[in-house]
Design a protein around this motif. Structure first.
Motif, PDB file in Angstrom:
ATOM      1  N   ILE A 169       0.775  -1.201  -0.201  1.00 44.66           N
ATOM      2  CA  ILE A 169       0.180  -0.099   0.046  1.00 44.66           C
ATOM      3  C   ILE A 169       0.871   1.194  -0.259  1.00 44.66           C
ATOM      4  CG2 ILE A 169      -1.750   1.264   1.311  1.00 44.66           C
ATOM      5  CD1 ILE A 169      -2.791  -1.428   2.269  1.00 44.66           C
ATOM      6  N   GLU A 170       0.615   2.093  -1.001  1.00 46.07           N
ATOM      7  CA  GLU A 170       1.183   3.323  -0.930  1.00 46.07           C
ATOM      8  C   GLU A 170       0.557   4.768  -0.556  1.00 46.07           C
ATOM      9  OE1 GLU A 170       2.437   4.024  -5.037  1.00 46.07           O
ATOM     10  OE2 GLU A 170       3.633   2.414  -5.240  1.00 46.07           O
ATOM     11  N   LYS A 171       1.138   5.793  -0.089  1.00 47.43           N
ATOM     12  CA  LYS A 171       0.334   6.825   0.456  1.00 47.43           C
ATOM     13  C   LYS A 171      -0.043   7.421  -0.623  1.00 47.43           C
ATOM     14  CE  LYS A 171       2.928   7.281   4.714  1.00 47.43           C
ATOM     15  NZ  LYS A 171       3.749   8.164   6.003  1.00 47.43           N
ATOM     16  N   GLN A 172      -1.307   8.022  -0.530  1.00 44.93           N
ATOM     17  CA  GLN A 172      -1.833   8.964  -1.693  1.00 44.93           C
ATOM     18  C   GLN A 172      -1.042  10.443  -1.472  1.00 44.93           C
ATOM     19  OE1 GLN A 172      -5.826   9.348  -0.979  1.00 44.93           O
ATOM     20  NE2 GLN A 172      -6.404   7.147  -1.845  1.00 44.93           N
ATOM     21  N   ARG A 173      -0.739  10.918  -2.775  1.00 43.65           N
ATOM     22  CA  ARG A 173      -0.340  12.023  -2.974  1.00 43.65           C
ATOM     23  C   ARG A 173      -1.269  13.158  -3.586  1.00 43.65           C
ATOM     24  NH1 ARG A 173       3.933  10.774  -7.476  1.00 43.65           N
ATOM     25  NH2 ARG A 173       2.716   8.631  -7.697  1.00 43.65           N
ATOM     26  N   PRO A 174      -1.275  14.442  -2.994  1.00 45.62           N
ATOM     27  CA  PRO A 174      -2.187  15.325  -3.595  1.00 45.62           C
ATOM     28  C   PRO A 174      -2.215  15.495  -5.036  1.00 45.62           C
ATOM     29  CG  PRO A 174      -0.381  16.204  -2.320  1.00 45.62           C
ATOM     30  CD  PRO A 174      -0.397  14.873  -2.081  1.00 45.62           C
ATOM     31  N   ILE A 175      -3.142  15.656  -5.672  1.00 44.09           N
ATOM     32  CA  ILE A 175      -3.479  15.856  -6.924  1.00 44.09           C
ATOM     33  C   ILE A 175      -3.082  17.310  -7.307  1.00 44.09           C
ATOM     34  CG2 ILE A 175      -4.913  15.698  -8.934  1.00 44.09           C
ATOM     35  CD1 ILE A 175      -6.340  13.668  -7.433  1.00 44.09           C
ATOM     36  N   ASP A 176      -2.226  17.653  -8.317  1.00 43.51           N
ATOM     37  CA  ASP A 176      -1.865  18.950  -8.689  1.00 43.51           C
ATOM     38  C   ASP A 176      -2.808  19.166  -9.666  1.00 43.51           C
ATOM     39  OD1 ASP A 176       0.527  18.981  -6.939  1.00 43.51           O
ATOM     40  OD2 ASP A 176       1.651  18.145  -8.613  1.00 43.51           O
ATOM     41  N   GLU A 177      -2.702  20.734 -10.392  1.00 40.02           N
ATOM     42  CA  GLU A 177      -3.727  21.126 -11.559  1.00 40.02           C
ATOM     43  C   GLU A 177      -3.322  20.207 -12.573  1.00 40.02           C
ATOM     44  OE1 GLU A 177      -3.773  25.220 -12.011  1.00 40.02           O
ATOM     45  OE2 GLU A 177      -4.164  25.619 -10.008  1.00 40.02           O
ATOM     46  N   MET A 178      -4.426  19.831 -13.393  1.00 40.65           N
ATOM     47  CA  MET A 178      -4.149  18.990 -14.517  1.00 40.65           C
ATOM     48  C   MET A 178      -3.494  20.040 -15.778  1.00 40.65           C
ATOM     49  SD  MET A 178      -7.539  16.919 -14.721  1.00 40.65           S
ATOM     50  CE  MET A 178      -7.413  16.418 -16.298  1.00 40.65           C
ATOM     51  N   ARG A 179      -2.532  19.469 -16.357  1.00 44.53           N
ATOM     52  CA  ARG A 179      -1.823  20.077 -17.660  1.00 44.53           C
ATOM     53  C   ARG A 179      -2.693  19.423 -18.769  1.00 44.53           C
ATOM     54  NH1 ARG A 179       3.895  19.406 -18.492  1.00 44.53           N
ATOM     55  NH2 ARG A 179       3.717  20.586 -20.186  1.00 44.53           N
ATOM     56  N   LEU A 180      -3.062  20.631 -19.763  1.00 52.04           N
ATOM     57  CA  LEU A 180      -3.546  20.354 -20.968  1.00 52.04           C
ATOM     58  C   LEU A 180      -2.670  19.870 -21.806  1.00 52.04           C
ATOM     59  CD1 LEU A 180      -6.501  20.214 -22.421  1.00 52.04           C
ATOM     60  CD2 LEU A 180      -5.943  22.285 -23.152  1.00 52.04           C
ATOM     61  N   LEU A 181      -2.547  18.815 -22.569  1.00 52.77           N
ATOM     62  CA  LEU A 181      -1.573  18.315 -23.232  1.00 52.77           C
ATOM     63  C   LEU A 181      -1.742  18.192 -24.881  1.00 52.77           C
ATOM     64  CD1 LEU A 181      -0.145  15.208 -21.321  1.00 52.77           C
ATOM     65  CD2 LEU A 181       0.524  17.523 -21.323  1.00 52.77           C
ATOM     66  N   TYR A 182      -3.091  18.072 -24.990  1.00 56.23           N
ATOM     67  CA  TYR A 182      -3.734  18.057 -26.539  1.00 56.23           C
ATOM     68  C   TYR A 182      -4.789  18.776 -26.583  1.00 56.23           C
ATOM     69  CZ  TYR A 182      -0.747  13.743 -26.309  1.00 56.23           C
ATOM     70  OH  TYR A 182       0.250  12.844 -26.327  1.00 56.23           O
ATOM     71  N   GLY A 183      -5.082  19.435 -27.795  1.00 58.02           N
ATOM     72  CA  GLY A 183      -6.227  20.089 -28.164  1.00 58.02           C
ATOM     73  C   GLY A 183      -5.864  21.481 -28.184  1.00 58.02           C
ATOM     74  N   VAL A 184      -6.817  22.298 -28.194  1.00 49.97           N
ATOM     75  CA  VAL A 184      -6.564  23.947 -28.390  1.00 49.97           C
ATOM     76  C   VAL A 184      -6.452  24.515 -26.796  1.00 49.97           C
ATOM     77  CG1 VAL A 184      -8.215  23.964 -30.291  1.00 49.97           C
ATOM     78  CG2 VAL A 184      -9.149  24.259 -27.927  1.00 49.97           C
ATOM     79  N   PRO A 185      -5.535  25.619 -26.906  1.00 47.75           N
ATOM     80  CA  PRO A 185      -5.430  26.107 -25.513  1.00 47.75           C
ATOM     81  C   PRO A 185      -6.735  26.604 -24.932  1.00 47.75           C
ATOM     82  CG  PRO A 185      -4.542  27.624 -27.462  1.00 47.75           C
ATOM     83  CD  PRO A 185      -5.162  26.329 -28.009  1.00 47.75           C
ATOM     84  N   PRO A 186      -6.732  26.537 -23.703  1.00 45.35           N
ATOM     85  CA  PRO A 186      -7.940  26.992 -22.978  1.00 45.35           C
ATOM     86  C   PRO A 186      -8.286  28.496 -23.086  1.00 45.35           C
ATOM     87  CG  PRO A 186      -6.163  26.706 -21.367  1.00 45.35           C
ATOM     88  CD  PRO A 186      -5.620  26.389 -22.535  1.00 45.35           C
ATOM     89  N   VAL A 187      -9.660  28.615 -23.204  1.00 40.44           N
ATOM     90  CA  VAL A 187     -10.287  30.093 -23.224  1.00 40.44           C
ATOM     91  C   VAL A 187     -10.140  30.950 -21.964  1.00 40.44           C
ATOM     92  CG1 VAL A 187     -12.179  31.092 -24.180  1.00 40.44           C
ATOM     93  CG2 VAL A 187     -11.615  28.868 -25.011  1.00 40.44           C
ATOM     94  N   LYS A 188      -9.608  32.382 -22.389  1.00 46.25           N
ATOM     95  CA  LYS A 188      -9.706  32.946 -21.219  1.00 46.25           C
ATOM     96  C   LYS A 188     -10.997  33.755 -21.050  1.00 46.25           C
ATOM     97  CE  LYS A 188      -4.649  33.984 -21.347  1.00 46.25           C
ATOM     98  NZ  LYS A 188      -3.703  35.188 -21.804  1.00 46.25           N
ATOM     99  N   VAL A 189     -11.565  33.728 -19.881  1.00 49.13           N
ATOM    100  CA  VAL A 189     -12.699  34.213 -19.805  1.00 49.13           C
ATOM    101  C   VAL A 189     -12.752  35.570 -18.987  1.00 49.13           C
ATOM    102  CG1 VAL A 189     -15.236  33.893 -18.796  1.00 49.13           C
ATOM    103  CG2 VAL A 189     -14.139  32.016 -19.512  1.00 49.13           C
ATOM    104  N   GLU A 190     -13.450  36.493 -19.562  1.00 54.86           N
ATOM    105  CA  GLU A 190     -13.193  37.859 -19.022  1.00 54.86           C
ATOM    106  C   GLU A 190     -14.660  38.072 -18.420  1.00 54.86           C
ATOM    107  OE1 GLU A 190     -12.286  41.039 -21.762  1.00 54.86           O
ATOM    108  OE2 GLU A 190     -10.627  39.723 -22.497  1.00 54.86           O
ATOM    109  N   LYS A 191     -14.512  38.738 -17.071  1.00 58.27           N
ATOM    110  CA  LYS A 191     -15.773  39.054 -16.425  1.00 58.27           C
ATOM    111  C   LYS A 191     -16.356  40.183 -16.963  1.00 58.27           C
ATOM    112  CE  LYS A 191     -14.530  36.188 -12.106  1.00 58.27           C
ATOM    113  NZ  LYS A 191     -14.107  36.198 -10.812  1.00 58.27           N
ATOM    114  N   LEU A 192     -17.531  40.289 -16.887  1.00 57.84           N
ATOM    115  CA  LEU A 192     -18.150  41.586 -17.484  1.00 57.84           C
ATOM    116  C   LEU A 192     -18.755  42.352 -16.252  1.00 57.84           C
ATOM    117  CD1 LEU A 192     -20.718  40.072 -20.168  1.00 57.84           C
ATOM    118  CD2 LEU A 192     -18.599  41.395 -20.560  1.00 57.84           C
ATOM    119  N   LYS A 193     -18.498  43.870 -16.339  1.00 60.10           N
ATOM    120  CA  LYS A 193     -18.906  44.390 -15.184  1.00 60.10           C
ATOM    121  C   LYS A 193     -20.268  44.897 -15.195  1.00 60.10           C
ATOM    122  CE  LYS A 193     -14.486  47.284 -15.109  1.00 60.10           C
ATOM    123  NZ  LYS A 193     -13.877  48.439 -15.190  1.00 60.10           N
ATOM    124  N   GLU A 194     -21.064  44.630 -14.112  1.00 61.90           N
ATOM    125  CA  GLU A 194     -22.452  45.026 -14.024  1.00 61.90           C
ATOM    126  C   GLU A 194     -22.846  46.340 -14.091  1.00 61.90           C
ATOM    127  OE1 GLU A 194     -23.994  42.516 -10.942  1.00 61.90           O
ATOM    128  OE2 GLU A 194     -23.080  40.862 -11.600  1.00 61.90           O
TER     129      GLU A 194
END
Length: 74
Positions: free
Chosen positions: A49-74
């Motif tokens: 049995i191995e100890k669990q390691r914390p999961i880091d953020e996932m890296r996107l390896l394939y496909g298009v780059p992630p879209v940047k979402v801009e917040k609209l001012k109300e």
């Protein structure tokens, strides 16, 4: 005539090979197992049995780059 002779020899040689095969069944060796059998049920031993390691953020390896979402001012 030659077909009969060839057929006879094939029958004779085939029966001889069969008899040799049946003769090998008489002698069998008892070989002790080298390792203990693997148990496939129950919990694994603590050494496996191995100890669990914390999961880091996932890296996107394939496909298009992630879209940047801009917040609209109300």
């Amino acid at each position: 005539m030659s077909k009969k002779i060839l057929s006879f020899w094939r029958l004779l040689l085939g029966s001889f090979i069969t008899l040799l095969g049946f003769g090998s069944c008489k002698t069998s060796k008892s070989v002790p197992p080298k390792n203990e059998p693997v148990v496939l049920y129950g919990p694994p031993p603590p050494s496996v049995i191995e100890k669990q390691r914390p999961i880091d953020e996932m890296r996107l390896l394939y496909g298009v780059p992630p879209v940047k979402v801009e917040k609209l001012k109300e």
